[in-house]
Scaffold this active site. Structure first.
Site, PDB file in Angstrom:
ATOM      1  N   GLY A  46       0.852  -1.166  -0.056  1.00 19.48           N
ATOM      2  CA  GLY A  46      -0.008   0.112   0.158  1.00 19.48           C
ATOM      3  C   GLY A  46       0.846   1.361  -0.012  1.00 19.48           C
ATOM      4  O   GLY A  46       1.227   1.893   1.097  1.00 19.48           O
ATOM      5  N   SER A  52       3.841   7.042   3.570  1.00 19.21           N
ATOM      6  CA  SER A  52       4.441   6.371   4.361  1.00 19.21           C
ATOM      7  C   SER A  52       5.893   5.884   3.952  1.00 19.21           C
ATOM      8  O   SER A  52       6.731   5.386   4.864  1.00 19.21           O
ATOM      9  CB  SER A  52       3.575   5.086   4.886  1.00 19.21           C
ATOM     10  OG  SER A  52       3.210   4.339   3.743  1.00 19.21           O
ATOM     11  N   ASP A  71       2.456  -1.598  -4.777  1.00 15.46           N
ATOM     12  CA  ASP A  71       1.156  -0.921  -5.090  1.00 15.46           C
ATOM     13  C   ASP A  71       0.561  -1.305  -6.356  1.00 15.46           C
ATOM     14  O   ASP A  71       1.754  -1.265  -7.415  1.00 15.46           O
ATOM     15  CB  ASP A  71       0.987   0.402  -4.865  1.00 15.46           C
ATOM     16  CG  ASP A  71      -0.363   1.002  -4.560  1.00 15.46           C
ATOM     17  OD1 ASP A  71      -1.225   0.694  -5.220  1.00 15.46           O
ATOM     18  OD2 ASP A  71      -0.411   1.544  -3.334  1.00 15.46           O
ATOM     19  N   GLY A  75      -5.496   2.212  -6.752  1.00 14.98           N
ATOM     20  CA  GLY A  75      -6.122   2.606  -5.426  1.00 14.98           C
ATOM     21  C   GLY A  75      -6.883   1.677  -5.091  1.00 14.98           C
ATOM     22  O   GLY A  75      -7.354   0.737  -6.082  1.00 14.98           O
ATOM     23  N   SER A 124      -0.797  -7.257  -4.843  1.00 14.24           N
ATOM     24  CA  SER A 124      -0.007  -7.886  -3.757  1.00 14.24           C
ATOM     25  C   SER A 124       0.125  -9.457  -3.755  1.00 14.24           C
ATOM     26  O   SER A 124       1.365  -9.868  -3.750  1.00 14.24           O
ATOM     27  CB  SER A 124      -0.860  -7.271  -2.706  1.00 14.24           C
ATOM     28  OG  SER A 124      -0.292  -7.915  -1.329  1.00 14.24           O
ATOM     29  N   ASP A 141      -0.721  -1.979   4.737  1.00 13.43           N
ATOM     30  CA  ASP A 141      -1.537  -0.679   4.731  1.00 13.43           C
ATOM     31  C   ASP A 141      -2.254  -0.787   3.093  1.00 13.43           C
ATOM     32  O   ASP A 141      -2.274   0.346   2.487  1.00 13.43           O
ATOM     33  CB  ASP A 141      -0.596   0.564   4.791  1.00 13.43           C
ATOM     34  CG  ASP A 141      -1.602   1.684   5.009  1.00 13.43           C
ATOM     35  OD1 ASP A 141      -2.544   1.691   5.575  1.00 13.43           O
ATOM     36  OD2 ASP A 141      -1.107   2.702   4.746  1.00 13.43           O
ATOM     37  N   HIS A 144      -8.470  -2.300   2.189  1.00 10.77           N
ATOM     38  CA  HIS A 144      -9.063  -2.663   3.500  1.00 10.77           C
ATOM     39  C   HIS A 144     -10.617  -3.427   3.573  1.00 10.77           C
ATOM     40  O   HIS A 144     -11.249  -3.902   4.503  1.00 10.77           O
ATOM     41  CB  HIS A 144      -9.499  -1.322   4.302  1.00 10.77           C
ATOM     42  CG  HIS A 144      -8.158  -0.420   4.785  1.00 10.77           C
ATOM     43  ND1 HIS A 144      -7.026  -1.138   4.531  1.00 10.77           N
ATOM     44  CD2 HIS A 144      -8.067   0.522   5.289  1.00 10.77           C
ATOM     45  CE1 HIS A 144      -6.234  -0.197   4.922  1.00 10.77           C
ATOM     46  NE2 HIS A 144      -6.856   0.947   5.443  1.00 10.77           N
ATOM     47  N   HIS A 169      -1.781  -1.159   9.699  1.00 11.61           N
ATOM     48  CA  HIS A 169      -2.363   0.294   9.812  1.00 11.61           C
ATOM     49  C   HIS A 169      -3.737   0.367   9.965  1.00 11.61           C
ATOM     50  O   HIS A 169      -4.451  -0.725   9.383  1.00 11.61           O
ATOM     51  CB  HIS A 169      -1.748   1.264   8.598  1.00 11.61           C
ATOM     52  CG  HIS A 169      -1.913   2.729   8.885  1.00 11.61           C
ATOM     53  ND1 HIS A 169      -2.541   3.497   8.059  1.00 11.61           N
ATOM     54  CD2 HIS A 169      -1.977   3.317  10.007  1.00 11.61           C
ATOM     55  CE1 HIS A 169      -2.745   4.700   8.694  1.00 11.61           C
ATOM     56  NE2 HIS A 169      -2.154   4.547   9.907  1.00 11.61           N
ATOM     57  N   ASP A 170      -4.531   1.265  10.349  1.00  9.68           N
ATOM     58  CA  ASP A 170      -6.131   1.438  10.345  1.00  9.68           C
ATOM     59  C   ASP A 170      -6.401   0.377  11.171  1.00  9.68           C
ATOM     60  O   ASP A 170      -7.732  -0.302  10.798  1.00  9.68           O
ATOM     61  CB  ASP A 170      -6.389   1.508   8.986  1.00  9.68           C
ATOM     62  CG  ASP A 170      -5.736   2.639   7.977  1.00  9.68           C
ATOM     63  OD1 ASP A 170      -5.974   3.624   8.577  1.00  9.68           O
ATOM     64  OD2 ASP A 170      -5.199   2.265   6.963  1.00  9.68           O
TER      65      ASP A 170
HETATM   66  N1  SAH Z   1       0.573   4.048   2.887  1.00  4.22           N
HETATM   67  C1  SAH Z   1       0.004   5.042   2.067  1.00  4.22           C
HETATM   68  C2  SAH Z   1      -1.476   4.666   1.902  1.00  4.22           C
HETATM   69  C3  SAH Z   1      -1.878   3.490   1.079  1.00  4.22           C
HETATM   70  S1  SAH Z   1      -3.777   3.319   0.744  1.00  4.22           S
HETATM   71  C4  SAH Z   1       0.199   6.310   2.451  1.00  4.22           C
HETATM   72  O1  SAH Z   1       0.962   6.561   3.467  1.00  4.22           O
HETATM   73  O2  SAH Z   1      -0.536   7.279   2.232  1.00  4.22           O
HETATM   74  C5  SAH Z   1      -3.809   1.759   0.093  1.00  4.22           C
HETATM   75  C6  SAH Z   1      -2.993   1.472  -1.211  1.00  4.22           C
HETATM   76  O3  SAH Z   1      -3.121   0.187  -1.391  1.00  4.22           O
HETATM   77  C7  SAH Z   1      -3.706   2.005  -2.459  1.00  4.22           C
HETATM   78  O4  SAH Z   1      -2.957   2.896  -3.436  1.00  4.22           O
HETATM   79  C8  SAH Z   1      -4.107   0.893  -3.262  1.00  4.22           C
HETATM   80  O5  SAH Z   1      -3.924   1.159  -4.609  1.00  4.22           O
HETATM   81  C9  SAH Z   1      -3.328  -0.147  -2.718  1.00  4.22           C
HETATM   82  N2  SAH Z   1      -4.031  -1.711  -2.891  1.00  4.22           N
HETATM   83  C10 SAH Z   1      -5.077  -1.998  -2.543  1.00  4.22           C
HETATM   84  N3  SAH Z   1      -5.129  -3.214  -2.904  1.00  4.22           N
HETATM   85  C11 SAH Z   1      -4.088  -3.817  -3.300  1.00  4.22           C
HETATM   86  C12 SAH Z   1      -3.532  -5.002  -4.129  1.00  4.22           C
HETATM   87  N4  SAH Z   1      -4.279  -6.102  -3.740  1.00  4.22           N
HETATM   88  N5  SAH Z   1      -2.460  -5.006  -4.476  1.00  4.22           N
HETATM   89  C13 SAH Z   1      -1.530  -3.972  -4.556  1.00  4.22           C
HETATM   90  N6  SAH Z   1      -1.850  -2.821  -4.010  1.00  4.22           N
HETATM   91  C14 SAH Z   1      -3.014  -2.607  -3.390  1.00  4.22           C
HETATM   92 MG    MG Z   2      -3.673   3.075   5.884  1.00  2.86          MG
END
Ligand code: SAH
Ligand code: MG
Length: 211
Positions: A46, A52, A71, A75, A124, A141, A144, A169-170
């Site tokens: 993420g 981060s 990532d 999104g 991921s 992260d 969700h 996180h979260d």
């Molecule tokens: N750590 C970041 C926030 C991450 S938001 C910060 O500090 O701002 C969550 C991210 O996870 C998003 O950019 C989204 O594209 C990514 N994401 C969600 N599901 C995913 C997956 N299955 N594989 C890769 N990335 C993923």
């Molecule tokens: Mg987060």
């Protein structure tokens, strides 16, 4: 201004979803780990626009570690049009899809962290299946949604080495404060017996691998 302060300022100013107190905790705990175990392999699931990554990358640079920042850059569910965390400036006019890759790349370049932070662009679980390197530090992260968070936990947490760190996180124990998937995987990590809690800051949980 020291390099540490320069990077903390850039992290605070970066676009993203990481409150300053939680980002500082991420930085401090990772730094303390890296000082004990320098040259490690760290990974965040993420990346979004790199916020981060700057907190973790600050600690990684100081300890000669490398941070993989993963990532697919399109999104999560909650970032799409009509949802709570939508940002129309991140839509690619060519295909109308959300795209955070260029913004992420600019964030890392502006911090001159390109030799510390390595971007992994992909899904991921696909990346995890082909990623054999054990992890010193893992920060979860990503998405969700329940299935996404669980898939991240199941794919990546087994790669954390003994005494390594797992950040989640979260994490909200009370459903009134936020979605429950990160809380569920945090509970699963503790219930597995492989991780113990070392600390927390806001919605950030710090776990340490004991086996
Ligand atoms: N750590 C970041 C926030 C991450 S938001 C910060 O500090 O701002 C969550 C991210 O996870 C998003 O950019 C989204 O594209 C990514 N994401 C969600 N599901 C995913 C997956 N299955 N594989 C890769 N990335 C993923
Ligand atoms: Mg987060």
């Amino acid at each position: 201004m020291s390099r540490r302060e320069e990077l903390l300022d850039l992290a605070e100013g970066a676009k993203g979803f990481m409150p300053t107190n939680e980002g500082l905790a991420l930085y401090e705990v990772a730094l303390e780990y890296g000082r004990r175990v320098p040259g490690g392999t760290w990974l965040e699931v993420g990346a979004w626009c790199g916020k981060s990554a700057l907190y973790l990358g600050n600690a990684a640079e100081a300890t000669e570690s490398v941070l993989y920042s993963l990532d697919h850059h399109h999104g999560s569910e909650e970032n799409q049009a009509g949802w709570e965390h939508f940002d129309s400036t991140l839509v690619d006019p060519l295909d109308g899809r959300l795209n955070t890759l260029l913004s992420w790349q600019r964030t890392i370049a502006s911090a001159r962290l390109e030799e510390t932070i390595v971007g992994l662009v992909g899904h991921s679980t696909v990346v995890a299946r082909h990623f054999a390197q054990p992890l010193d530090v893992l920060f979860i992260d990503g998405g969700h949604a329940r299935d996404v968070a669980w898939a991240d936990y199941e794919a990546w947490s087994p790669k954390v080495i003994a005494n390594g760190l797992l950040f989640i996180h979260d994490v909200f124990a009370d459903p009134k404060d936020g979605g429950q998937a990160p809380y569920e995987i945090y509970r699963a990590a503790l219930d597995s017996g492989r991780f113990i809690e070392r600390g927390n800051e806001g919605s950030l949980r710090v776990l340490s691998c004991v086996a």
